[in-house]
Design an enzyme around this catalytic site. Structure first.
Site, mmCIF file in Angstrom:
data_model
loop_
_atom_site.group_PDB
_atom_site.id
_atom_site.type_symbol
_atom_site.label_atom_id
_atom_site.label_comp_id
_atom_site.label_asym_id
_atom_site.label_seq_id
_atom_site.Cartn_x
_atom_site.Cartn_y
_atom_site.Cartn_z
ATOM 1 N N ASP A 346 110.880 91.727 129.175
ATOM 2 C CA ASP A 346 110.517 90.499 128.491
ATOM 3 C C ASP A 346 109.436 90.775 127.438
ATOM 4 O O ASP A 346 108.477 91.510 127.696
ATOM 5 C CB ASP A 346 110.002 89.488 129.525
ATOM 6 C CG ASP A 346 109.540 88.196 128.919
ATOM 7 O OD1 ASP A 346 110.380 87.484 128.336
ATOM 8 O OD2 ASP A 346 108.337 87.883 129.012
ATOM 9 N N GLU A 382 113.607 93.122 125.015
ATOM 10 C CA GLU A 382 113.626 91.901 124.222
ATOM 11 C C GLU A 382 112.704 92.186 123.046
ATOM 12 O O GLU A 382 111.480 92.264 123.224
ATOM 13 C CB GLU A 382 113.119 90.703 125.033
ATOM 14 C CG GLU A 382 113.178 89.409 124.242
ATOM 15 C CD GLU A 382 112.584 88.232 124.994
ATOM 16 O OE1 GLU A 382 113.161 87.133 124.913
ATOM 17 O OE2 GLU A 382 111.548 88.395 125.653
#
Length: 697
Positions: A346, A382
């Site tokens: 993330d 990401e």
């Protein structure tokens, strides 16, 4: 009941955490700036604090000690002594029970109460004040665990990335409403026979699970009777979230992994090492802040405040070697002890931030790239955060793969009919080479997606023009506004059969585009069933029917079409090449590996590409130069992506002894393969047609 009194002696400074050795437990805790560290032992029911044992040894910045006779199952916590000086970055408060960052299991989650704060709520001095209340009544306990598990013949599937089809799913959302799954909403439910049967028939090779490490529900959500459903507020980097344990045993996670592996399915974890759930200076003191705030977090020049590149209030300080060690230890733990097969990071740009901005050679990336364990698993970034210069698509070093949001937006806009989108679609079909074809990276570095947990579901992409996030309690201000969606003239559900059929046609075209593109495809769980979130494109707080997959009303025809497209991708190696297609000569027959054609059968020229009204892209793909000859099991594939109206296309002249076979027509999803008896074919509007060059019978 009388509890034994334990004594503590010198132990070992490694490994960090609570480690059972068969006779007792060794405790080791990092804190560079503490003046003393205590281990608190609790009763068997976790309610009563029985003893505080001060760790007697310090080796550098690691405090440690050994407690003979202590067994697995013991409840414990930590208390750290040191200066409470927020103005210089220190927030020690021994009145606050702290979680061990290396705890393998937690008994539950914190109960929101003002006592969780290191400062006095309501004080004029705000976080400069000091709160003396004991937070233990509102804190979960750490549990001493022996994580050994009888794995039997379990082994990592190690599916080559070129053969991977990733399925992003939420443990609870995927299983909660399945009529045959028990226990629903849990790791064991995900590993149940009905789910394994469904996943294997679908054809996916890996499940990418939204965060399963222990996480916290933010107080502002709790106060609105909402919950942190997605899980991007990590509380413990080594412990499975207790909400997904039906029997309270971490072995349930291991059992899930073993059963998925036995079915040939890999497990990829979405992990959040960019920040923690403790928030900014007004957040709770639960673990890292109380153990060593100045080391664990990146602070601005005024040490009272936090750098907030993540939008959550704080940013972990991976420049500190012991914080980086915790992250690396955590990753290796999930691979070596829990047997997972990869990670999706993330806000991965944050992990590469230094004092000088993003650096692809930052310590985190260097540590990963030299690690003999972690280089053997799948690593997905990401590639953005909200900090300055945080959008870094294509900027990550090998062996990282990256979520490709430009694929998502490009495919949506092309099929919506936005002007001038054909050249962009061409780039997305061929692996987004402009972003990824450098540094020896393969075409599979692009993780292609049309939808993900963050945003509209596929059904909502064709059903809503605007987001509908009112249930989140933020007056619909949250979530993205640029959805590139199209409701076909009616917002939300409709009984108009014309609109319904148009939406189905668009969905089939987009799923086909995903599976026919170079790169690594990722499917959002439920998209293949026509799942809707009612137009909510930021359902992070919706632990209810909004986010849970609606199995009862599944679109079984679309499910079968999705299965068909996954099978087709697996059956045709040309679609799964790691080498970028760049119209280079092939080793096999000297022909080029990529051709762009007009609908009339003539090669595309520059004026064609710059025509804003171009709604059709026709591509002929062959085996790329540099691909091993043994992989070339087919000659060519021709695909027409038609976002316009009905049209006639002319295919290239097939070589002698070969014939074009019409294999896929999204307008007629159950069409059987049929050889073409002439070079022309009529294709429907809003459709994808695929032709395979095969030997003439």
């Amino acid at each position: 009941m009388r509890h034994p009194e334990f004594s503590i002696t010198a132990g070992r400074s490694a490994p960090l955490g609570a480690t059972f050795d068969g006779d007792g437990v060794n405790f080791a805790v990092f804190s560079q700036h503490a003046t003393a560290m205590e281990v608190c032992l609790f009763s068997d029911d976790g309610r009563t604090e029985l003893q505080r044992l001060r760790l007697p040894e310090r080796d550098g910045d690691v405090w440690y000690g050994y407690v003979s006779g202590l067994r697995p199952g013991q409840f414990y916590g930590l208390r750290a002594h040191g200066p409470y000086r927020p103005d210089i970055g220190h927030r020690f408060n021994p009145n606050k029970l702290l979680l061990d960052p290396y705890a393998k299991q937690l008994t539950g989650l914190p109960i929101w109460h003002d006592a969780l704060m290191g400062y006095q709520i309501g004080s004029n001095a705000r976080d400069l004040s000091f709160d003396t209340r004991d937070s233990a009544p509102y804190m979960p306990r750490c549990v001493v665990k022996d994580p050994s598990f009888s794995w039997g013949e379990d082994h990592h599937p190690r599916t080559p990335i070129a053969e991977s089809v990733i399925y992003e799913a939420h443990v609870k959302g995927l299983t909660q409403m399945h009529p045959k799954v028990a226990p629903e909403g849990t790791f064991l439910g995900l590993a149940s026979d009905p789910m394994l049967d469904y996943l294997t028939k679908l054809g996916i090779t890996a499940v990418e699970l939204l965060p399963v490490q222990s996480f916290l529900t933010d107080r502002f959500l709790h106060d609105k009777s909402l919950t942190n459903y997605w899980g991007y507020q990590t509380l413990g980097f080594f412990s499975p979230d207790p909400r997904y344990l039906s029997e309270g045993k971490i072995s349930e996670f291991q059992q899930m992994v073993a059963r998925l592996h036995h079915a040939g399915i890999e497990v990829i974890l979405d992990v959040v090492y960019n920040h923690t759930c403790e928030g900014n200076e007004l957040g709770p003191t639960l673990s890292f802040r109380g153990l060593d705030n100045l080391s664990y977090y990146r602070l601005i020049k005024d040490k009272r405040y936090y750098i907030n590149d993540t939008g959550t209030g704080n940013t972990l300080n991976l420049d500190h070697p012991m914080v980086l060690r915790m992250v690396m230890d955590s990753l290796r733990y999930w691979v070596e002890v829990m047997h997972v097969d990869g990670f999706r990071f993330d806000l991965c740009s944050t992990l590469g931030r230094t004092d000088h901005g993003f650096d692809a050679g930052a310590s985190f990336f260097d540590a990963i790239r030299q690690d003999p364990v972690l280089t053997q698993v799948k690593l997905i970034a990401e590639p953005w955060d909200i900090g300055p210069g945080g959008y870094r698509l294509g900027g990550f070093p090998p062996p990282f793969h990256e979520w490709n949001d430009r694929f998502r937006d490009g495919v949506r806009r092309f099929w919506r009919g936005d002007p001038g989108r054909a050249p962009d679609l061409a780039g997305r079909l061929t692996g987004s080479a402009a972003e990824f074809d450098h540094s020896g990276r393969p075409a599979t570095a692009s993780v292609n997606l049309i939808t993900a947990h963050d945003g509209f579901t596929l059904h909502d992409v064709v059903s809503y023009n605007t987001k509908h996030n009112e249930a989140n309690g933020e007056n619909n201000r949250d979530g993205h506004s640029e959805n590139y969606s199209d409701n076909f003239g009616w917002e939300g559900p409709t009984t108009d059969t014309t609109i319904i059929e148009a939406r189905k046609r668009r969905k089939r075209a987009m799923i086909a585009t995903l599976m026919l593109s170079q790169g690594t495809p990722m499917l959002l769980a439920g998209d293949e069933l026509g799942n809707s979130q009612g137009g909510n494109n930021n359902a992070y707080a919706q632990d209810n029917e909004t986010s849970w997959i609606d199995w009862e009303n599944a679109d079984l025809d679309f499910l079968e079409f999705t299965r068909k497209m996954i099978r087709f991708r697996k059956d045709h190696p040309i679609l799964r090449q790691k080498v970028f297609l760049h119209s280079r000569e092939r080793r096999i027959d000297g022909r080029e590996d990529l051709f762009w054609w007009r609908a009339d059968g003539k090669p595309m020229e520059t004026p064609d590409w710059v025509d804003p009204g171009l709604r059709m892209v026709c591509v002929e793909m062959r085996t790329a130069s540099g691909t091993p000859v043994f992989a070339a099991t087919e000659s060519a594939i021709f695909v027409a992506f038609n976002a316009g109206g009905p049209a006639t296309i002319t295919l290239p002249v097939p070589p002698k002894g070969q014939t074009w076979v019409w294999a896929i027509d999204t307008e007629t999803p159950d069409m059987a393969e049929q050889p073409l008896r002439k070079r022309t074919s009529e294709v429907a509007g809003q459709s994808v047609s695929v032709f395979v060059l095969e030997p003439t019978e």
